[in-house]
Design a protein around this motif. Sequence first.
Motif, PDB file in Angstrom:
ATOM      1  N   MET A 175       0.842  -1.192   0.000  1.00 62.20           N
ATOM      2  CA  MET A 175       0.000   0.000   0.000  1.00 62.20           C
ATOM      3  C   MET A 175       0.874   1.237   0.000  1.00 62.20           C
ATOM      4  N   THR A 176       0.444   2.265  -0.742  1.00 60.51           N
ATOM      5  CA  THR A 176       1.095   3.561  -0.725  1.00 60.51           C
ATOM      6  C   THR A 176       0.128   4.574  -0.141  1.00 60.51           C
ATOM      7  N   THR A 177       0.534   5.199   0.934  1.00 61.26           N
ATOM      8  CA  THR A 177      -0.261   6.275   1.513  1.00 61.26           C
ATOM      9  C   THR A 177       0.218   7.585   0.911  1.00 61.26           C
ATOM     10  N   ILE A 178      -0.622   8.192   0.076  1.00 61.33           N
ATOM     11  CA  ILE A 178      -0.248   9.454  -0.549  1.00 61.33           C
ATOM     12  C   ILE A 178      -0.171  10.554   0.502  1.00 61.33           C
ATOM     13  N   ALA A 179      -1.187  10.641   1.322  1.00 62.81           N
ATOM     14  CA  ALA A 179      -1.203  11.607   2.416  1.00 62.81           C
ATOM     15  C   ALA A 179      -2.315  11.222   3.377  1.00 62.81           C
ATOM     16  N   ALA A 180      -2.100  11.487   4.669  1.00 64.55           N
ATOM     17  CA  ALA A 180      -3.120  11.248   5.686  1.00 64.55           C
ATOM     18  C   ALA A 180      -2.970  12.347   6.731  1.00 64.55           C
ATOM     19  N   ARG A 181      -3.970  13.225   6.797  1.00 62.80           N
ATOM     20  CA  ARG A 181      -3.866  14.380   7.681  1.00 62.80           C
ATOM     21  C   ARG A 181      -5.196  14.663   8.368  1.00 62.80           C
ATOM     22  N   LEU A 182      -5.066  15.227   9.544  1.00 65.23           N
ATOM     23  CA  LEU A 182      -6.228  15.733  10.259  1.00 65.23           C
ATOM     24  C   LEU A 182      -6.259  17.244  10.071  1.00 65.23           C
ATOM     25  N   TYR A 183      -7.433  17.769   9.716  1.00 67.21           N
ATOM     26  CA  TYR A 183      -7.583  19.202   9.443  1.00 67.21           C
ATOM     27  C   TYR A 183      -8.488  19.820  10.501  1.00 67.21           C
ATOM     28  N   HIS A 184      -8.066  21.002  10.959  1.00 74.82           N
ATOM     29  CA  HIS A 184      -8.857  21.763  11.921  1.00 74.82           C
ATOM     30  C   HIS A 184      -9.091  23.152  11.368  1.00 74.82           C
ATOM     31  N   ASP A 185     -10.362  23.495  11.196  1.00 78.08           N
ATOM     32  CA  ASP A 185     -10.741  24.816  10.710  1.00 78.08           C
ATOM     33  C   ASP A 185     -10.065  25.155   9.379  1.00 78.08           C
ATOM     34  N   GLY A 186      -9.967  24.139   8.494  1.00 77.52           N
ATOM     35  CA  GLY A 186      -9.423  24.336   7.161  1.00 77.52           C
ATOM     36  C   GLY A 186      -7.917  24.268   7.057  1.00 77.52           C
ATOM     37  N   LYS A 187      -7.227  23.977   8.145  1.00 80.09           N
ATOM     38  CA  LYS A 187      -5.760  23.923   8.120  1.00 80.09           C
ATOM     39  C   LYS A 187      -5.281  22.558   8.604  1.00 80.09           C
ATOM     40  N   ALA A 188      -4.171  22.092   7.996  1.00 78.69           N
ATOM     41  CA  ALA A 188      -3.595  20.807   8.402  1.00 78.69           C
ATOM     42  C   ALA A 188      -3.090  20.920   9.828  1.00 78.69           C
ATOM     43  N   ALA A 189      -3.626  20.060  10.694  1.00 79.17           N
ATOM     44  CA  ALA A 189      -3.270  20.127  12.107  1.00 79.17           C
ATOM     45  C   ALA A 189      -2.375  18.987  12.555  1.00 79.17           C
TER      46      ALA A 189
END
Length: 322
Positions: A1-15
């Motif tokens: 598996m390749t994870t391109i990106a995994a992020r949590l966003y808060h109020d429109g910004k990567a947190a």
Amino acid sequence: MTTIAARLYHDGKAAQEIDLSKPIPHITRPNDFIWIGLHEPDDGALKRVQDHFGLHPLAVEDALDPKHLPKVDAYGDHLFLVIRTPQLAGDKIIYGNTAIFMGRQFIITVRHGSERSHSPVRDQLEATPWLLRQGADYVLHAILDFIVDGYGDLVDVMEEKVLVMEERAIDNFLRSAETSRIFMLRRELFRLQRILGPTEDLASRFINLELPQVDANIYPYMRDLLDHIRRLVYRVEGLRDTLTSVIETSGLLEQQRQGAITRQLAAWAAILAVPTAIAGIYGMNFAHMPELNWEYGYFLIVGVMASICLTLYVKFKRSGWL
């Protein structure tokens, strides 16, 4: 598996960056959402994501199928979508698959086969946090719009190919290889139509059905997406009709050219028939024939044959047979 990106966003910004090999963090604030992009995952890797977000097993099974037709299904608190991603290789269209899980606070993309990453979409949205603040359903529209734009780029290239073939068919005889290429392009466009039909149905469901998983303010964006898909459908239909007319026009032009050649051959046959007949008569070796023993008989007969041939030639030339 390749994870391109995994992020949590808060109020429109990567947190926060998310490591899928570790426990996925739980969302505690209402304005947060998680965006995970996967490429060619195996069932084990997707199982960890499934367990955390409560994804329906039937949807997960479909997400692992790289040849599923476009569709959208609702599973409780989340949506599951499949959309095909085209890529032009020469004259052949190669299709990949992108499966999307979307809930109020998460969106997960599972991409198969396509070399066109969603990274530009993520970069664009992260650069405009006031748009990303609208949530996972706006991200869903952005991904679908990005994929549909890829269809538009492909159709643009196909249009150029068809126009070149149309000009070629008018100016020259189509060779066997060119005729085969036209039929192959028609077949590819027919397959593209079969993909665009369910894709249009997918977009129209957001307009015609009330889906609790998405906000009402996303409907205008989906209506715009539906308009883009419908324009693509009309363009592809037009390209298929153009290729059909290219084949028909090429056949008509070839018949005209063959008819012109046939008329030319018939005209020359008529012109040559006269001297052939006269020469044949004088070649029978009869003792009593007109002007047979006259000193200028040969020149007279040749002159008569030439005069008749010239008269017939001028007449056929004026009538367009030569």
